[in-house]
Scaffold this active site. Structure first.
Site, PDB file in Angstrom:
ATOM      1  N   THR A 152      12.865 -12.463 -27.425  1.00  0.00           N
ATOM      2  CA  THR A 152      12.265 -11.341 -27.041  1.00  0.00           C
ATOM      3  C   THR A 152      10.709 -11.361 -27.578  1.00  0.00           C
ATOM      4  O   THR A 152      10.948 -10.654 -28.486  1.00  0.00           O
ATOM      5  CB  THR A 152      13.103 -10.098 -26.897  1.00  0.00           C
ATOM      6  OG1 THR A 152      14.465 -10.339 -26.280  1.00  0.00           O
ATOM      7  CG2 THR A 152      12.284  -9.087 -26.279  1.00  0.00           C
ATOM      8  N   LYS A 161      12.406  -8.742 -19.349  1.00  0.00           N
ATOM      9  CA  LYS A 161      13.403  -8.447 -20.323  1.00  0.00           C
ATOM     10  C   LYS A 161      12.996  -7.154 -21.075  1.00  0.00           C
ATOM     11  O   LYS A 161      13.835  -6.452 -21.834  1.00  0.00           O
ATOM     12  CB  LYS A 161      13.094  -9.762 -21.534  1.00  0.00           C
ATOM     13  CG  LYS A 161      13.920  -9.609 -22.639  1.00  0.00           C
ATOM     14  CD  LYS A 161      15.251  -9.172 -22.803  1.00  0.00           C
ATOM     15  CE  LYS A 161      16.040  -9.136 -24.142  1.00  0.00           C
ATOM     16  NZ  LYS A 161      17.427  -8.819 -24.001  1.00  0.00           N
TER      17      LYS A 161
END
Length: 292
Positions: A93, A169
């Site tokens: 991420t 995300k």
């Protein structure tokens, strides 16, 4: 297939083991070599360095943040070691800006780049139940899709721009953080009126909010079970800040993200950085005088 794997923390180790169990030849590297030991027993090969792990036709990485990704890929020589025609699957991420930089750097070297962050905790990774996002050149995504299907229950394609997967995300993690904060404030209110958090959150997670996020995090909040951390609070703080940066870049107001940022800072100031990010709930309880 020979697969390189960079970063074998809790999530990375579970994913690497899934790939090895699916019959692939995984060559893994981690900055802390001790983290590789459980993988070696399953047949994973330890690479001497990041460049050695990356010299494969397909390379996966699961690193903590932008700084770690840059350190391993650029300073650690991993990107330079990837052969032309290889595909790099970045599951970390990271910021939208980092994704854009990486996509350009890979293209310049003739290496495919697929952004594939995931939704799910380490137990879901071990069970092959992750939800995998995927964005990149169609040929690169198609090449690695069978591998993504081996580690997740579903692959969610988001087009040919890797930055889209990063944006999704970050937006999803913002929603999870917001859910934790909502449960924290609501259960603190209920407790102030004599209702146990377990009773209140049990009701909500089985009725109005019957979803995996509310059930899973509601149980952790009610039990105050913040160790071992499935996702560390300091990383949740990082993701909220990255969501804000992504929003700033396209002039999207996110006022509640500012509230979350301040509450994460409060939690970090009270030493909760290495706890599960559901420990964010302690901030509301502490402000209400329900915690020391």
């Amino acid at each position: 297939m020979r697969i390189g794997f960079l970063g074998t923390g809790g999530m990375g180790a579970a994913i690497a083991l899934r790939l090895q169990a699916a019959g692939h030849d995984v060559h893994a590297w981690n900055r802390t070599p001790a983290a590789l030991q459980p993988l070696l027993a399953a047949g994973v090969t330890a690479a001497a360095d990041a460049a050695g792990a990356a010299a494969q036709p397909v390379v996966f990485s699961m690193l903590a943040d932008d700084a770690a990704v840059d350190a391993v890929l650029e300073q650690g020589g991993a990107l330079a070691a990837m052969p032309a025609g290889a595909v790099h699957v970045n599951m970390a991420t990271v910021s939208v800006a980092c994704t854009q930089r990486l996509a350009a750097a890979h293209a310049a070297r003739g290496v495919g780049y697929v952004a594939a962050p995931v939704f799910g905790r380490p137990d879901a990774a071990a069970a092959g139940k992750l939800h995998v996002l995927a964005a990149g050149a169609p040929s690169a995504v198609a090449r690695v899709r069978p591998l993504l299907e081996a580690i997740g229950q579903r692959v969610w394609p988001f087009g040919d721009d890797p930055a889209r997967a990063s944006a999704v995300k970050l937006a999803g993690n913002f929603m999870l953080a917001a859910a934790i904060e909502a449960m924290a404030e609501a259960s603190t209110l209920a407790q102030a009126h004599g209702v146990a958090a377990a009773d209140f959150l049990g009701l909500m997670s089985e009725t109005l909010f019957a979803s995996p996020a509310y059930r899973g995090y509601g149980a952790l909040i009610a039990a105050r079970r913040f160790e071992p951390a499935g996702f560390r609070l300091r990383l949740g703080f990082k993701d909220v800040r990255l969501a804000q940066a992504a929003a700033d870049a396209v002039a999207v107001p996110m006022p509640f993200a500012s509230v979350l940022r301040e509450n994460f800072l409060d939690a970090l100031a009270h030493g909760a950085g290495e706890l599960d990010w559901s420990a964010l709930s302690e901030v509301s309880a502490r402000r209400a005088g329900q915690r020391d």
